[in-house]
Design a protein around this motif. Structure first.
Motif, short mmCIF file in Angstrom:
data_model
loop_
_atom_site.label_atom_id
_atom_site.label_comp_id
_atom_site.label_asym_id
_atom_site.label_seq_id
_atom_site.Cartn_x
_atom_site.Cartn_y
_atom_site.Cartn_z
N LEU A 39 0.89 -1.50 0.11
CA LEU A 39 0.13 -0.17 0.46
C LEU A 39 1.10 0.95 0.15
O LEU A 39 0.98 1.88 -0.83
N ALA A 40 2.06 1.23 0.95
CA ALA A 40 2.55 3.12 0.92
C ALA A 40 3.53 2.36 -0.23
O ALA A 40 3.86 3.76 -1.15
N ILE A 41 4.43 1.43 -1.07
CA ILE A 41 4.05 1.33 -2.54
C ILE A 41 3.41 2.31 -3.46
O ILE A 41 4.20 3.00 -3.82
N LEU A 42 1.87 1.89 -3.79
CA LEU A 42 1.13 2.31 -3.95
C LEU A 42 1.45 3.63 -4.60
O LEU A 42 0.97 4.32 -5.19
N PHE A 43 0.71 3.72 -2.66
CA PHE A 43 0.32 5.34 -3.00
C PHE A 43 1.72 6.51 -2.57
O PHE A 43 1.41 7.30 -3.66
N THR A 44 2.87 5.94 -2.68
CA THR A 44 3.97 7.09 -2.79
C THR A 44 4.63 5.93 -4.33
O THR A 44 5.32 7.72 -4.95
#
Length: 159
Positions: A39-44
């Protein structure tokens, strides 16, 4: 009337705390680590940072680890239960079957992160496939847990 438990739940309840750690905690903690970092990778959109490295390492470890779990349980549980007709009904088969089906997305993520599959995809396309794999794993794992916690006699015919 004595309540029965599925083989899934019996496996987790036996040899405490080791079976719970080996068959539930390790794969689920690694999968949750993957889901959160994903999730963090997809958002950032940071496809090269420390979170991506953690995500990749966790994916490879859980894929290879669960392959061992799958082989062990298939040989030592599925085959004997099937050969001896010892399944405890529909809920038992669903719980064990969905638990073991976790091999598909977990091994898929490991193969993806080891560069064995998806080599021709862009990094973003691989990440999307990776996110799909972790989503599939979370669904099958939760189905396994739900059916695994049921009393299997609920689905057996009463005579």
């Amino acid at each position: 009337m004595e309540k029965m438990m599925t083989h899934y739940m019996e496996l987790l309840a036996t040899n405490q705390p080791w079976n719970l750690i080996l068959f539930m905690a390790i794969p689920v903690i690694l999968a949750e680590t993957i889901a959160i970092t994903e999730l963090a990778i997809l958002f950032t959109r940071n496809l090269t940072g420390g979170l991506r490295k953690l995500n990749k390492v966790a994916s490879i470890i859980v894929g290879l680890y669960f392959t061992g779990v799958f082989v062990y349980l298939f040989i030592n549980a599925v085959i004997p239960l099937t050969m001896n007709g010892e399944w405890r009904g529909f809920a038992d088969v669903v719980a064990v079957g969905f638990y073991l089906s976790g091999i598909v997305p977990l091994l898929g993520m490991a193969l993806l992160d080891m560069g064995i599959i998806g080599r021709k995809r862009t990094e973003l396309a691989r990440l999307k496939l990776h996110a799909t794999f972790i989503g599939i794993f979370l669904v099958v794992a939760h189905i396994a847990m739900i059916f695994g916690m049921l009393d299997p006699s609920l689905f057996m015919m009463q005579m």
